[in-house]
Every structure is written in C-alpha cells, then in structure tokens.
Write a protein that holds these residues in place. Structure first.
Motif, PDB file in Angstrom:
ATOM      1  N   THR A  54       0.812  -1.212   0.000  1.00  0.00           N
ATOM      2  CA  THR A  54       0.000   0.000   0.000  1.00  0.00           C
ATOM      3  C   THR A  54       0.846   1.263   0.000  1.00  0.00           C
ATOM      4  O   THR A  54       1.901   1.315   0.635  1.00  0.00           O
ATOM      5  N   SER A  55       0.377   2.285  -0.691  1.00  0.00           N
ATOM      6  CA  SER A  55       0.992   3.608  -0.591  1.00  0.00           C
ATOM      7  C   SER A  55       0.685   4.205   0.780  1.00  0.00           C
ATOM      8  O   SER A  55      -0.261   3.793   1.463  1.00  0.00           O
ATOM      9  N   THR A  56       1.472   5.179   1.199  1.00  0.00           N
ATOM     10  CA  THR A  56       1.233   5.877   2.462  1.00  0.00           C
ATOM     11  C   THR A  56       0.661   7.260   2.174  1.00  0.00           C
ATOM     12  O   THR A  56       0.532   7.673   1.027  1.00  0.00           O
ATOM     13  N   THR A  57       0.349   8.002   3.237  1.00  0.00           N
ATOM     14  CA  THR A  57      -0.165   9.363   3.074  1.00  0.00           C
ATOM     15  C   THR A  57       0.943  10.363   2.741  1.00  0.00           C
ATOM     16  O   THR A  57       0.661  11.518   2.435  1.00  0.00           O
ATOM     17  N   GLU A  58       2.198   9.934   2.786  1.00  0.00           N
ATOM     18  CA  GLU A  58       3.317  10.837   2.500  1.00  0.00           C
ATOM     19  C   GLU A  58       3.356  11.197   1.008  1.00  0.00           C
ATOM     20  O   GLU A  58       3.054  10.364   0.145  1.00  0.00           O
ATOM     21  N   THR A  59       3.734  12.440   0.718  1.00  0.00           N
ATOM     22  CA  THR A  59       3.946  12.882  -0.652  1.00  0.00           C
ATOM     23  C   THR A  59       5.357  13.457  -0.795  1.00  0.00           C
ATOM     24  O   THR A  59       6.006  13.789   0.196  1.00  0.00           O
ATOM     25  N   ILE A  60       5.798  13.570  -2.030  1.00  0.00           N
ATOM     26  CA  ILE A  60       7.117  14.132  -2.325  1.00  0.00           C
ATOM     27  C   ILE A  60       7.015  15.660  -2.348  1.00  0.00           C
ATOM     28  O   ILE A  60       6.030  16.218  -2.808  1.00  0.00           O
ATOM     29  N   SER A 175      -4.339   7.998   7.707  1.00  0.00           N
ATOM     30  CA  SER A 175      -3.289   7.517   8.609  1.00  0.00           C
ATOM     31  C   SER A 175      -3.232   8.354   9.878  1.00  0.00           C
ATOM     32  O   SER A 175      -3.675   9.509   9.907  1.00  0.00           O
ATOM     33  N   ARG A 176      -2.654   7.752  10.915  1.00  0.00           N
ATOM     34  CA  ARG A 176      -2.423   8.473  12.173  1.00  0.00           C
ATOM     35  C   ARG A 176      -1.097   8.020  12.765  1.00  0.00           C
ATOM     36  O   ARG A 176      -0.811   6.817  12.825  1.00  0.00           O
TER      37      ARG A 176
END
Length: 310
Positions: A54-60, A175-176
């Motif tokens: 799965t992808s995470t909530t983080e972005t570049i 996410s948390r």
C-alpha cells in the motif's frame, strides 16, 4: 525633604523596574506556552511513500523526484520453490520501476511499469489533510487516482476493443501517527477493470477493497512494517479454480540516509494494486510466498536546497 523625595523616587523606580522585569518574565512564559501549544503538522508518519503493498499518506516535496525499484522473487517453498530455485531467488514474479514527482508539496504525479501483465500506470496523489500536533486534525488523508494500461499483444480476441486494456484505481488513505514509534493507516479502494481480470466467466469488473498497514519503529533507522488488503468479491470467495487469497505482507524497513530500503515477504505476486487486488492466487501455508524488496531514492531539483523529504 530632598532626601525623602530621592528615597521615594528610588523606591518607585525600583518597583517599576521590578514590575517591568516581572512583566517581561510573565510575557516570556506566556509566549513559551503559546509556542508550545501551537499546532504544527506531524511529519514523517511513514519514512517513504510506500510500505509494501500500500501507498502511504506521504507525498514528495515540490520539484523532488522519487525513484522506486520494487522486486518480487519466486516462491520460497512449495512446488515452485525450494533449493532448485534457490528458494525463489532464481525467479521473479514481478518487477516495478516507478517515478513520483512533486508538482506541489502535497501533490505528486506518478508513473510506473510492471513486469506483471506489462502494466503501465499513470496517476495523481494528493495529500488533502495533515495530522497536527495538538490533535485539532487527528489524522492525515491522501487521495490517489490512477489509470492502468496493458499494452501487450495476445493471441485471443479479448483486446479487440482497445478500451478493454484499461483499468482505473481510486484510493483514500487515512493515517495516524500515534507516537514517535507507531503509525497506522487504512485505505478503502475501488478498482475498475474494463475487462475482468483474470478473464474468467463470472469474474467481476468492479472490486471494492479495504487495506490496513502499519509501521513500528524499533531503532532510529529501522522499523517493522505489515500490510494487508481484503477485496470484497463474491466471485473470489466462491471460486474454487482458481482459488483466490487476500494479499498480505510483512517486512523490515531500513533508512540508509539517502535511501529507504524495505526487505519483505508477501503472498502477492504482483506489485501494483491494479494487479494484486484482482489476482492473488498464492497461499502462505503452501509455501507460495516470496522475498521482495523496495528501494526508494529522492532527488531534489530545487536549486541550492537540500531535500526536505523525510
């Protein structure tokens, strides 16, 4: 009289200075309390934009490029594994080369290519909410929308209509970061295959799924990650041939300065959710799990600045 006036002036001056000092001290304490309670975005809930499945909530960050190499070997055990294939290391079930570029600090454009089904995917990833330190926003939320294309030629006529090659994937990731060590996310998803995949009578074109993934930090640069997805599909629940299973994975994530490296085990052969949500036929207890790894590297194209991605 003069001495009395001088004494009174000195007393008033001393009191004024003391009051000013006390006021300054009080203001400093109040400012410190305000700064301490000021809401700040929670950073680094996850160390990379992807866990295992799965992808995470983080972005570049803006003008940064994230280069990804994801690899899945063959079966460790069972009929397709064992010592003859060096426990799957002789084979590869899927290889993914991907790029993520930051159009803005919270908006990425993504592109990748998978060996599995020769899938090409193009998408957008948008971080709509950031968790804050005062819990006024208790979670982060990111939206993903992507399109997949299977360009290969086949001998059957199932791809006579070119639109049959297309798939669409939508996901909301929530996410948390519960503590400095533990982060958790859930991700409801919708997958649309214009042609059912695998191409079997009765298979569905539309699949809803729910993923859950987490990261537990064990040292400054290492963490344990787990990942699981459940497709809601009557066809997959009832099917006997082939038999479908929920994709799942576990591994170790290591931050090595400029890279994030994940070593993992998974029963999913495919790397893209477009493929593994539709077609995971491997069973853990039959030895049909495989070693995999993910390597990510961020390049900063902002002149004179170091990458702020964490």
């Amino acid at each position: 009289m003069r001495k009395t006036l001088i004494s009174m002036l000195l007393l008033v001056s001393t009191a004024a200075l003391a009051q000013e000092a006390d006021s300054t001290s009080t203001d400093s304490i109040m400012n410190a309390l305000v700064d301490k309670d000021k809401a700040e975005p929670v950073i680094a809930s996850f160390k990379s934009t992807r866990l295992i499945l799965t992808s995470t909530t983080e972005t570049i960050k803006k003008n940064n490029l994230n280069f990804m190499v994801v690899h899945r070997f063959g079966d460790v055990a069972g009929s397709g594994g064992g010592a003859e294939t060096l426990w799957g290391l002789d084979n590869s079930s899927d290889i993914y080369i991907g790029f993520e570029y930051g159009l803005r600090n919270n908006l990425d454009i993504t592109f990748g290519r998978s060996k599995y089904e020769q899938l090409l995917d193009l998408g957008l990833k948008y971080n709509v909410l950031k968790q804050t330190s005062d819990n006024s926003v208790p979670f982060a939320a990111t939206l993903i929308a992507s399109i997949g294309l299977k360009p290969y030629k086949v001998t059957t006529n199932v791809f006579d209509d070119y639109s049959n090659r297309l798939s669409y994937f939508y996901q909301a990731i929530i996410s948390r970061k519960f503590s400095s060590r533990f982060s958790l996310e859930i991700a409801p998803s919708f997958l649309r295959n214009n042609l059912p995949f695998p191409y079997i009578a009765g298979n569905e074109r539309n699949i809803f799924s729910l993923s859950a993934a987490g990261r537990l930090k064990v040292t400054k640069r290492m963490g344990i990650v787990v990942d699981y997805a459940h497709p809601f599909s009557k066809f997959r629940n009832d099917s006997e041939t082939p038999k479908f299973y929920d994709p799942s994975a576990a591994g170790i994530e290591i931050e090595t300065g400029g890279h994030v490296f994940t070593l993992n085990f998974s029963n999913a052969q495919a790397i893209s959710p477009i493929n593994y949500l539709a077609d995971t036929e491997s069973k853990w207890t039959d030895g049909q799990y495989r070693i995999g790894f993910t390597i990510t590297r961020v390049f900063d194209f902002n002149r004179g600045h170091k990458s702020t991605y964490k």
